[in-house]
Write a protein that holds these residues in place. Structure first.
Motif, short mmCIF file in Angstrom:
data_model
loop_
_atom_site.label_atom_id
_atom_site.label_comp_id
_atom_site.label_asym_id
_atom_site.label_seq_id
_atom_site.Cartn_x
_atom_site.Cartn_y
_atom_site.Cartn_z
N LYS A 1 -0.12 -114.62 -76.51
CA LYS A 1 -0.72 -113.28 -77.16
C LYS A 1 -2.14 -113.13 -76.91
O LYS A 1 -2.96 -113.91 -76.67
CB LYS A 1 -0.61 -113.53 -78.96
CG LYS A 1 -1.19 -114.64 -79.49
CD LYS A 1 -0.73 -114.71 -81.08
CE LYS A 1 -1.58 -116.03 -81.55
NZ LYS A 1 -1.10 -116.43 -82.87
N ARG B 1 10.46 -113.04 -83.92
CA ARG B 1 9.83 -112.24 -83.22
C ARG B 1 8.56 -111.66 -84.11
O ARG B 1 8.91 -111.09 -84.95
CB ARG B 1 10.64 -111.00 -82.65
CG ARG B 1 9.59 -110.13 -81.89
CD ARG B 1 10.62 -109.12 -81.10
NE ARG B 1 11.51 -108.43 -82.22
CZ ARG B 1 12.37 -107.61 -81.61
NH1 ARG B 1 12.36 -107.04 -80.16
NH2 ARG B 1 13.20 -107.03 -82.60
N GLN C 1 5.25 -108.65 -83.77
CA GLN C 1 4.69 -107.53 -82.68
C GLN C 1 3.51 -107.11 -83.03
O GLN C 1 3.02 -107.05 -84.11
CB GLN C 1 5.81 -106.52 -82.77
CG GLN C 1 7.36 -106.95 -82.44
CD GLN C 1 8.27 -105.62 -82.13
OE1 GLN C 1 7.89 -105.04 -81.06
NE2 GLN C 1 9.22 -105.56 -83.02
N ALA D 1 0.38 -103.90 -81.90
CA ALA D 1 0.24 -102.63 -81.09
C ALA D 1 -1.31 -102.41 -80.76
O ALA D 1 -2.11 -102.93 -81.69
CB ALA D 1 1.05 -101.38 -81.86
N THR E 1 12.04 -110.87 -76.98
CA THR E 1 10.38 -110.38 -77.35
C THR E 1 10.45 -109.22 -76.76
O THR E 1 9.30 -108.60 -76.08
CB THR E 1 9.51 -111.67 -76.33
OG1 THR E 1 10.10 -111.63 -74.92
CG2 THR E 1 9.62 -112.87 -76.98
N THR E 2 11.40 -108.47 -76.71
CA THR E 2 11.23 -106.95 -76.50
C THR E 2 10.47 -106.16 -77.46
O THR E 2 10.58 -106.59 -78.82
CB THR E 2 12.86 -106.18 -76.37
OG1 THR E 2 13.56 -106.97 -75.67
CG2 THR E 2 12.50 -104.91 -76.03
N TRP E 3 9.37 -105.24 -76.94
CA TRP E 3 8.39 -104.61 -77.88
C TRP E 3 9.29 -103.40 -78.31
O TRP E 3 9.53 -102.46 -77.51
CB TRP E 3 7.21 -104.23 -77.40
CG TRP E 3 6.23 -103.65 -78.12
CD1 TRP E 3 5.67 -104.33 -79.20
CD2 TRP E 3 5.71 -102.59 -78.22
NE1 TRP E 3 4.90 -103.54 -79.78
CE2 TRP E 3 4.91 -102.18 -79.29
CE3 TRP E 3 6.07 -101.13 -77.35
CZ2 TRP E 3 4.18 -101.03 -79.51
CZ3 TRP E 3 5.50 -100.07 -77.99
CH2 TRP E 3 4.39 -100.00 -78.75
N THR E 4 9.47 -103.28 -79.67
CA THR E 4 10.37 -102.23 -80.23
C THR E 4 9.26 -101.59 -81.12
O THR E 4 8.98 -101.87 -82.22
CB THR E 4 11.57 -102.60 -81.12
OG1 THR E 4 11.21 -103.55 -81.91
CG2 THR E 4 12.32 -103.15 -79.91
N GLY F 1 1.91 -102.17 -76.69
CA GLY F 1 2.30 -103.26 -77.57
C GLY F 1 2.62 -104.44 -77.05
O GLY F 1 2.74 -104.59 -75.85
N TRP F 2 3.02 -105.42 -77.75
CA TRP F 2 3.30 -106.75 -77.30
C TRP F 2 4.22 -107.39 -78.39
O TRP F 2 3.97 -107.04 -79.55
CB TRP F 2 2.13 -107.61 -76.88
CG TRP F 2 2.10 -108.99 -76.61
CD1 TRP F 2 2.20 -109.45 -75.24
CD2 TRP F 2 2.36 -110.18 -77.38
NE1 TRP F 2 2.27 -110.63 -75.26
CE2 TRP F 2 2.57 -111.27 -76.67
CE3 TRP F 2 2.37 -110.25 -78.72
CZ2 TRP F 2 2.69 -112.46 -77.06
CZ3 TRP F 2 2.30 -111.57 -79.23
CH2 TRP F 2 2.50 -112.71 -78.38
N ALA F 3 5.10 -108.06 -77.90
CA ALA F 3 6.00 -109.00 -78.76
C ALA F 3 5.83 -110.38 -78.37
O ALA F 3 6.22 -111.02 -77.26
CB ALA F 3 7.46 -108.50 -78.90
#
Length: 397
Positions: free
Chosen positions: A61, A239, A241, A243, A289-292, A318-320
């Motif tokens: 991260k 998960r 997330q 931003a 770990t898809t960023w939604t 963003g990041w997951a």
């Protein structure tokens, strides 16, 4: 966004070393900290096995909070000792980790929260953590984005802050590599052999490693390692997330790592803007770990109450990643009762980065049969056996 640190030593080999004294499974912040502390103590023949690049899992991260504000005395001590290690990181092991001691600011919106945190502050102060209860106006002075409406109290500790996990991993790994540690990146563990109550061999997709000790620092994947051995490590992946805002003009003021405790919404400085985060209570377990960006609406709803200016800020990235959650949101640290040469340090439930230096010391001491600076027996994975006592931790984000 930060990229994962590359391995400090060549991992272009097609096989792993055939034998090692210690095999560490997992090359994140916990694995590299353990490797550094063991090597520094003179332990030789250490191999860190990582299926991707170092830090490609939960540790990758972009910004990690560092704090000693917890409710459980053990967590306070782990956080406090690690804070001191991070402050000393430019000298030992020798790396700039962009530590920014802006403090942590918990926003409290009910009398019950305030009462609970007052008790925690007393515990923290008794362990030399300089946290204190403050009023809504002082909270707003520390963080101008905060609205005093509905705010009952806040807690601030000035020595907390944030740093860059990727730089920490790189610093530990480079120093460990100089001391002779082998980093086998892009190497997956496929099976583990035992004989009696001992591990004998770790099998990888680059060959077997006969070994005298195995240390599991595999984070969200630790349950799978335990399953290979018949050892219950109750860790589940969830998960989380974050931003990033667009660059802010004028620049954002330098603010504490600020958390609305009721919603878990948090925000702090990040390069030329702010970072937003929140633990989505509806997030299902899993390794996705898809960023939604839809989760951002939860953050914006919380921000409208406690930091209204943030609610409409533009986000551009963003990041997951994965939290490694245990049933009581506390770590698993110890030596297996079933397999005497199996140690583990995992399940930190979001607190791993901030506790990594202290836990690296503890793993070293457990391996060397020394007495660690704190008794980590309460963090044994055996606490989840029938009738055992679990440890509650209230300061969970």
């Amino acid at each position: 966004m930060s990229s994962s640190p590359s391995s400090p030593s060549s991992s272009s080999f097609h096989t792993v070393p055939p034998a090692a004294d210690v095999v560490i499974i997992g090359g994140g912040v916990m694995g590299t900290s353990a490797a550094f502390h063991l090597a520094e103590a003179g332990v030789a023949n250490i191999v860190v096995v990582e299926r991707g690049e170092l830090g490609c899992g939960s540790s990758g991260k972009p910004i990690g909070g560092v704090r000693a504000q917890f409710s459980d005395p053990l967590n306070i001590q782990l956080g406090s000792r690690s804070l001191r290690a991070y402050q000393d990181f430019p000298h030992r092991p020798g790396a700039d980790i962009r530590l920014d001691s802006v403090g942590y600011l918990f926003l409290l919106t009910s009398e019950q929260q305030a009462t609970d945190f007052e008790a925690c502050v007393r515990t923290q102060n008794a362990l030399d953590v300089p946290s204190r209860m403050i009023g809504p106006k002082e909270a707003q002075r520390l963080c101008p984005y905060v609205s005093t409406e509905g705010l009952v109290a806040a807690v601030h500790s000035p020595t907390d802050g944030h740093a860059r996990p990727g730089l920490v991993i790189e610093g530990y790994a480079r120093a460990a590599s100089r001391a002779g540690v082998t980093f086998a990146t892009h190497t997956a563990v496929t099976a583990i052999d035992t004989a009696g109550d001992r591990i004998t061999t770790v099998h990888t997709d680059r060959g077997p490693i006969s070994c005298a000790t195995v240390i599991c620092t595999a984070g969200a994947w630790s349950a799978q390692v335990g399953d290979m051995l018949g050892v219950h490590l109750p860790v589940r992946p969830v998960r989380r997330q974050v931003a990033f805002t667009a660059p802010l003009t004028p620049p954002a003021p330098r603010i504490p790592f600020t958390i609305d405790f009721a919603s878990t919404a948090y925000f702090h400085n990040s390069d030329d803007g702010l970072l937003f985060g929140l633990a989505d209570p509806g997030q299902a377990d899993g390794y996705d770990t898809t960023w939604t960006p839809e989760w951002l609406e939860l953050f914006r709803a919380a921000a409208r109450r406690q930091a209204p200016a943030l609610a409409d800020m533009e986000t551009v990235d963003g990041w997951a990643g994965l939290y490694e959650i245990t049933p009581d949101h506390n770590a698993l640290i110890g030596r297996s009762g079933e397999l005497g040469n199996f140690l583990y340090a995992t399940g930190f439930s979001g607190h791993g980065f901030l506790q990594a230096p202290a836990v690296g010391e503890i793993v070293r001491d457990l391996y060397l049969d020394r007495t660690p600076f704190v008794d980590v027996t309460p963090f044994s994975a055996d606490r989840f056996m029938a009738g055992a006592e679990t440890r509650p931790e209230a300061h969970v984000v």
